[in-house]
Design a protein around this motif. Structure first.
Motif, PDB file in Angstrom:
ATOM      1  N   UNK A  89     -43.638  38.171   5.655  1.00  0.00           N
ATOM      2  CA  UNK A  89     -44.294  38.308   6.958  1.00  0.00           C
ATOM      3  C   UNK A  89     -43.524  37.631   8.093  1.00  0.00           C
ATOM      4  N   UNK A  90     -43.094  36.389   7.879  1.00  0.00           N
ATOM      5  CA  UNK A  90     -42.488  35.619   8.978  1.00  0.00           C
ATOM      6  C   UNK A  90     -41.072  35.136   8.692  1.00  0.00           C
ATOM      7  N   UNK A  91     -40.558  35.436   7.500  1.00  0.00           N
ATOM      8  CA  UNK A  91     -39.179  35.115   7.087  1.00  0.00           C
ATOM      9  C   UNK A  91     -38.906  33.630   6.878  1.00  0.00           C
ATOM     10  N   UNK A  92     -39.932  32.812   6.717  1.00  0.00           N
ATOM     11  CA  UNK A  92     -39.742  31.396   6.421  1.00  0.00           C
ATOM     12  C   UNK A  92     -39.139  31.254   5.020  1.00  0.00           C
ATOM     13  N   UNK A  93     -38.034  30.514   4.862  1.00  0.00           N
ATOM     14  CA  UNK A  93     -37.487  30.272   3.529  1.00  0.00           C
ATOM     15  C   UNK A  93     -38.491  29.485   2.680  1.00  0.00           C
ATOM     16  N   UNK A  94     -38.756  29.989   1.470  1.00  0.00           N
ATOM     17  CA  UNK A  94     -39.775  29.389   0.611  1.00  0.00           C
ATOM     18  C   UNK A  94     -39.220  28.827  -0.695  1.00  0.00           C
ATOM     19  N   UNK A  95     -38.419  29.622  -1.400  1.00  0.00           N
ATOM     20  CA  UNK A  95     -37.937  29.234  -2.726  1.00  0.00           C
ATOM     21  C   UNK A  95     -36.465  29.599  -2.885  1.00  0.00           C
ATOM     22  N   UNK A  96     -35.730  28.745  -3.591  1.00  0.00           N
ATOM     23  CA  UNK A  96     -34.324  28.967  -3.897  1.00  0.00           C
ATOM     24  C   UNK A  96     -34.222  29.541  -5.313  1.00  0.00           C
ATOM     25  N   UNK A  97     -33.316  30.480  -5.517  1.00  0.00           N
ATOM     26  CA  UNK A  97     -33.156  31.084  -6.841  1.00  0.00           C
ATOM     27  C   UNK A  97     -32.794  30.053  -7.909  1.00  0.00           C
ATOM     28  N   UNK A  98     -32.240  28.907  -7.510  1.00  0.00           N
ATOM     29  CA  UNK A  98     -31.888  27.872  -8.487  1.00  0.00           C
ATOM     30  C   UNK A  98     -33.121  27.280  -9.167  1.00  0.00           C
ATOM     31  N   UNK A  99     -34.301  27.441  -8.544  1.00  0.00           N
ATOM     32  CA  UNK A  99     -35.527  26.899  -9.137  1.00  0.00           C
ATOM     33  C   UNK A  99     -36.379  27.993  -9.790  1.00  0.00           C
ATOM     34  N   UNK A 156     -47.373  31.214  13.383  1.00  0.00           N
ATOM     35  CA  UNK A 156     -47.228  32.658  13.566  1.00  0.00           C
ATOM     36  C   UNK A 156     -48.592  33.272  13.302  1.00  0.00           C
ATOM     37  N   UNK A 157     -49.188  33.803  14.354  1.00  0.00           N
ATOM     38  CA  UNK A 157     -50.529  34.389  14.259  1.00  0.00           C
ATOM     39  C   UNK A 157     -50.481  35.795  14.857  1.00  0.00           C
ATOM     40  N   UNK A 158     -50.947  36.770  14.084  1.00  0.00           N
ATOM     41  CA  UNK A 158     -50.971  38.163  14.538  1.00  0.00           C
ATOM     42  C   UNK A 158     -52.305  38.792  14.166  1.00  0.00           C
ATOM     43  N   UNK A 204     -54.555  41.996  12.636  1.00  0.00           N
ATOM     44  CA  UNK A 204     -54.349  42.898  11.499  1.00  0.00           C
ATOM     45  C   UNK A 204     -53.499  44.105  11.903  1.00  0.00           C
ATOM     46  N   UNK A 205     -53.745  44.645  13.095  1.00  0.00           N
ATOM     47  CA  UNK A 205     -52.966  45.794  13.560  1.00  0.00           C
ATOM     48  C   UNK A 205     -51.488  45.438  13.711  1.00  0.00           C
ATOM     49  N   UNK A 206     -51.201  44.242  14.213  1.00  0.00           N
ATOM     50  CA  UNK A 206     -49.814  43.805  14.350  1.00  0.00           C
ATOM     51  C   UNK A 206     -49.153  43.638  12.982  1.00  0.00           C
ATOM     52  N   UNK A 207     -49.885  43.055  12.014  1.00  0.00           N
ATOM     53  CA  UNK A 207     -49.333  42.909  10.662  1.00  0.00           C
ATOM     54  C   UNK A 207     -49.083  44.278  10.038  1.00  0.00           C
ATOM     55  N   UNK A 208     -50.000  45.201  10.236  1.00  0.00           N
ATOM     56  CA  UNK A 208     -49.853  46.535   9.641  1.00  0.00           C
ATOM     57  C   UNK A 208     -48.615  47.267  10.166  1.00  0.00           C
TER      58      UNK A 208
END
Length: 162
Positions: free
Chosen positions: A75-85, A30-32, A34-38
């Motif tokens: 930014x991209x909604x990739x799952x990163x961390x579970x609340x169990x950890x 996923x590459x955007x 700066x204007x797209x990120x803003x």
């Protein structure tokens, strides 16, 4: 004395450049611009995720969140961390001892400000998430110290998708 300060300054510049060069080895999907990120991020989220800033301790939305669910890249909604950890590290930032998947995050040497740290980025879009330290709890001994502004939280509703 002047030579020592000059050498320190050059060392900081070189290590910062080396850290930036490591970022370019990974191909983000996923590459955007700066204007797209803003357009999709708040100014504070942009500053943290795209400019590697840090929110103030104890100021983020998730450092005291105790609900069950998944923390995703803002930014991209990739799952990163579970609340169990997730655990209370006493630092004022949301802390986890393990990522959802080893490929969800990218670790990069961060020698900025004369410190030796390991920065963590979203592996999909390169968003700055925070840093990882080796002073966490078992079983990993790691402490992923994150910025709430870099995260979206999806609460576990208990419903299973069919």
């Amino acid at each position: 004395m002047k030579n020592g300060l000059f050498l320190l300054f050059i060392s900081i510049i070189l290590t910062s450049c080396n850290s930036m060069a490591q970022n370019t080895e990974h191909k983000f999907t996923v590459v955007k611009t700066d204007d797209e990120w803003r357009k999709i991020l708040t100014p504070e989220q942009f500053k943290v995720t795209r400019r590697k800033s840090t929110e103030l301790a104890c100021s983020g939305a998730y450092w005291k969140n105790h609900e069950k669910g998944i923390y995703k890249c803002v930014c991209c909604k990739l799952p990163l961390f579970d609340s169990q950890t997730k655990f209370d590290s006493g630092t004022g930032w949301p802390s986890f001892y393990k990522a959802i998947h080893k490929d969800a995050i990218l670790e990069v040497a961060d020698n900025s400000f004369g410190m030796e740290r390991t920065e963590i980025l979203c592996s999909r879009c390169g968003a700055h998430l925070g840093h990882v330290f080796e002073d966490g709890p078992r079983p990993t001994g790691l402490r992923y110290c994150l910025n709430s502004l870099a995260l979206d939280f999806e609460k576990d509703t208990g419903k299973k998708e069919q």
